[in-house]
Design a protein around this motif. Structure first.
Motif, PDB file in Angstrom:
ATOM      1  N   LEU A 122      -0.231  -2.778  -2.788  1.00  0.00           N
ATOM      2  CA  LEU A 122       0.640  -4.023  -3.496  1.00  0.00           C
ATOM      3  C   LEU A 122       1.862  -3.468  -3.996  1.00  0.00           C
ATOM      4  O   LEU A 122       2.932  -4.092  -3.741  1.00  0.00           O
ATOM      5  CB  LEU A 122      -0.127  -4.218  -4.691  1.00  0.00           C
ATOM      6  CG  LEU A 122      -1.674  -4.871  -4.085  1.00  0.00           C
ATOM      7  CD1 LEU A 122      -2.348  -5.406  -5.595  1.00  0.00           C
ATOM      8  CD2 LEU A 122      -1.267  -6.233  -3.554  1.00  0.00           C
ATOM      9  N   VAL A 123       1.851  -2.216  -4.376  1.00  0.00           N
ATOM     10  CA  VAL A 123       3.387  -1.844  -4.994  1.00  0.00           C
ATOM     11  C   VAL A 123       4.146  -1.357  -3.734  1.00  0.00           C
ATOM     12  O   VAL A 123       5.410  -1.791  -3.697  1.00  0.00           O
ATOM     13  CB  VAL A 123       3.104  -0.544  -5.655  1.00  0.00           C
ATOM     14  CG1 VAL A 123       4.309   0.268  -5.888  1.00  0.00           C
ATOM     15  CG2 VAL A 123       2.133  -0.497  -6.819  1.00  0.00           C
ATOM     16  N   ALA A 124       3.723  -0.969  -2.692  1.00  0.00           N
ATOM     17  CA  ALA A 124       4.524  -0.711  -1.429  1.00  0.00           C
ATOM     18  C   ALA A 124       4.986  -2.206  -0.728  1.00  0.00           C
ATOM     19  O   ALA A 124       6.171  -2.222  -0.167  1.00  0.00           O
ATOM     20  CB  ALA A 124       3.777   0.043  -0.305  1.00  0.00           C
ATOM     21  N   ALA A 125       4.150  -3.053  -0.902  1.00  0.00           N
ATOM     22  CA  ALA A 125       4.582  -4.456  -0.486  1.00  0.00           C
ATOM     23  C   ALA A 125       5.606  -5.192  -1.150  1.00  0.00           C
ATOM     24  O   ALA A 125       6.605  -5.505  -0.599  1.00  0.00           O
ATOM     25  CB  ALA A 125       3.143  -5.544  -0.427  1.00  0.00           C
ATOM     26  N   LEU A 126       5.239  -4.952  -2.483  1.00  0.00           N
ATOM     27  CA  LEU A 126       6.512  -5.478  -3.370  1.00  0.00           C
ATOM     28  C   LEU A 126       7.978  -4.982  -3.210  1.00  0.00           C
ATOM     29  O   LEU A 126       8.999  -5.480  -3.024  1.00  0.00           O
ATOM     30  CB  LEU A 126       6.122  -5.721  -4.796  1.00  0.00           C
ATOM     31  CG  LEU A 126       4.876  -6.575  -4.823  1.00  0.00           C
ATOM     32  CD1 LEU A 126       4.696  -6.548  -6.543  1.00  0.00           C
ATOM     33  CD2 LEU A 126       5.404  -8.109  -5.011  1.00  0.00           C
ATOM     34  N   PHE A 127       7.856  -3.429  -3.275  1.00  0.00           N
ATOM     35  CA  PHE A 127       9.109  -2.766  -3.383  1.00  0.00           C
ATOM     36  C   PHE A 127       9.559  -2.626  -1.785  1.00  0.00           C
ATOM     37  O   PHE A 127      10.713  -2.714  -1.764  1.00  0.00           O
ATOM     38  CB  PHE A 127       9.105  -1.570  -3.952  1.00  0.00           C
ATOM     39  CG  PHE A 127       8.856  -1.452  -5.463  1.00  0.00           C
ATOM     40  CD1 PHE A 127      10.084  -1.258  -6.168  1.00  0.00           C
ATOM     41  CD2 PHE A 127       7.830  -1.740  -6.128  1.00  0.00           C
ATOM     42  CE1 PHE A 127      10.139  -1.143  -7.564  1.00  0.00           C
ATOM     43  CE2 PHE A 127       7.554  -1.736  -7.532  1.00  0.00           C
ATOM     44  CZ  PHE A 127       8.821  -1.402  -8.315  1.00  0.00           C
ATOM     45  N   CYS A 190      -1.780  -7.685   2.057  1.00  0.00           N
ATOM     46  CA  CYS A 190      -0.550  -6.911   1.515  1.00  0.00           C
ATOM     47  C   CYS A 190       0.864  -6.954   2.235  1.00  0.00           C
ATOM     48  O   CYS A 190       1.777  -7.014   1.818  1.00  0.00           O
ATOM     49  CB  CYS A 190      -0.833  -5.385   1.229  1.00  0.00           C
ATOM     50  SG  CYS A 190      -2.020  -5.091  -0.140  1.00  0.00           S
ATOM     51  N   SER A 191       0.316  -6.996   3.633  1.00  0.00           N
ATOM     52  CA  SER A 191       1.620  -7.223   4.670  1.00  0.00           C
ATOM     53  C   SER A 191       2.174  -8.489   4.382  1.00  0.00           C
ATOM     54  O   SER A 191       3.491  -8.795   4.532  1.00  0.00           O
ATOM     55  CB  SER A 191       1.235  -6.947   5.962  1.00  0.00           C
ATOM     56  OG  SER A 191       0.771  -5.700   6.065  1.00  0.00           O
ATOM     57  N   ILE A 192       1.398  -9.564   4.316  1.00  0.00           N
ATOM     58  CA  ILE A 192       2.026 -10.803   4.157  1.00  0.00           C
ATOM     59  C   ILE A 192       2.829 -11.100   2.817  1.00  0.00           C
ATOM     60  O   ILE A 192       3.827 -11.613   2.650  1.00  0.00           O
ATOM     61  CB  ILE A 192       0.867 -12.079   4.011  1.00  0.00           C
ATOM     62  CG1 ILE A 192       0.275 -12.018   5.464  1.00  0.00           C
ATOM     63  CG2 ILE A 192       1.180 -13.382   3.473  1.00  0.00           C
ATOM     64  CD1 ILE A 192      -1.042 -13.289   5.609  1.00  0.00           C
ATOM     65  N   LEU A 193       2.049 -10.315   1.809  1.00  0.00           N
ATOM     66  CA  LEU A 193       2.865 -10.196   0.339  1.00  0.00           C
ATOM     67  C   LEU A 193       4.286  -9.889   0.622  1.00  0.00           C
ATOM     68  O   LEU A 193       5.251  -9.995  -0.063  1.00  0.00           O
ATOM     69  CB  LEU A 193       2.347  -9.529  -0.384  1.00  0.00           C
ATOM     70  CG  LEU A 193       2.845  -9.330  -1.813  1.00  0.00           C
ATOM     71  CD1 LEU A 193       3.259 -10.686  -2.585  1.00  0.00           C
ATOM     72  CD2 LEU A 193       2.129  -8.298  -2.752  1.00  0.00           C
ATOM     73  N   ALA A 194       4.468  -8.657   1.512  1.00  0.00           N
ATOM     74  CA  ALA A 194       5.784  -7.918   1.932  1.00  0.00           C
ATOM     75  C   ALA A 194       6.870  -8.981   2.440  1.00  0.00           C
ATOM     76  O   ALA A 194       7.926  -9.076   2.286  1.00  0.00           O
ATOM     77  CB  ALA A 194       5.408  -6.687   2.735  1.00  0.00           C
ATOM     78  N   ALA A 195       6.125  -9.575   3.503  1.00  0.00           N
ATOM     79  CA  ALA A 195       7.063 -10.615   4.395  1.00  0.00           C
ATOM     80  C   ALA A 195       7.345 -11.549   3.301  1.00  0.00           C
ATOM     81  O   ALA A 195       8.703 -12.143   3.333  1.00  0.00           O
ATOM     82  CB  ALA A 195       6.229 -11.007   5.408  1.00  0.00           C
TER      83      ALA A 195
END
Length: 214
Positions: A122-127, A190-195
């Motif tokens: 989750l942290v990786a996705a956001l940052f 999590c990937s969708i959150l990053a996108a």
């Protein structure tokens, strides 16, 4: 007396106005944008996440075949340069080629220079999403991109006024749908959150009617 908004600095290489970046400013923008994007990609890769666009296709091929992300990302962007040249001009194409090449190179060397251990997805996705989005924002504002869908999104924004962030978001979800073949539901979420983070950064901060410098 010249209008204050049109005054230039004395040296040509540094010359800029309120409506046009200097060569030095463009170089700095392309390098900085590429560095931020490469760091974001490194964070996502450390958590085995994906993203949309040609970068997402690069991740899919990396996870499914073991191919180098940097090499795949560079090759995937080659077909888009013709559209960039025909629709957005030679300067845009050259700057985009440089940005893609530098980002591809940095994604190969950064894991060796900045080893990242266990990282919360989750942290990786956001940052990661924020870093890539900010890097793309810097490139967009210097009339460049990370190639691929970014070129198409910018072209559609210039041609029809469609927001580049929302256009790319739709294309990204197509790529992410393919990730069901190589990733778990949690990784995909999590990937969708990053996108979403990446493209909201673009949609909120990049508007041609607010930022007109070339």
């Amino acid at each position: 007396m010249a209008n204050a908004t049109q005054q230039k600095t004395p040296v040509g290489f540094w010359a800029s106005t309120s409506e046009r970046h200097s060569i030095l400013e463009d170089i700095q923008g392309v390098v900085a944008g590429s560095m931020l994007a490469a760091l974001g990609v490194t964070l996502l890769a450390s958590a085995h996440l994906l993203i949309g666009g040609t970068a997402g296709l690069g991740f899919l091929l990396r996870y499914s075949t073991g191919l180098s992300f940097g090499v795949v990302f560079f090759l995937l962007n080659l077909p888009f340069y013709w559209l960039a040249y025909k629709r957005l001009g030679l300067a845009f194409t050259i700057k985009t080629f440089c940005a893609v090449a530098l980002t591809s190179f940095l994604t190969e060397v950064l894991p060796k220079l900045i080893p990242i251990g266990d990282i919360n997805p989750l942290v990786a996705a956001l940052f990661g999403g924020l870093l890539i989005g900010t890097g793309m924002l810097a490139l967009f504002r210097h009339r460049a991109s990370l190639g691929g869908f970014g070129i198409l999104a910018l072209y559609l924004q210039d041609k029809f006024g469609w927001r580049a962030g929302f256009v790319q978001l739709g294309l990204d979800f197509v790529v992410l749908a393919l990730s069901f073949f190589v990733a778990t539901p949690f990784v995909i979420a999590c990937s969708i959150l990053a996108a979403v983070t990446l493209n909201l950064t673009l949609a909120i901060n990049h508007r041609t009617d607010r930022y007109i410098v070339r």
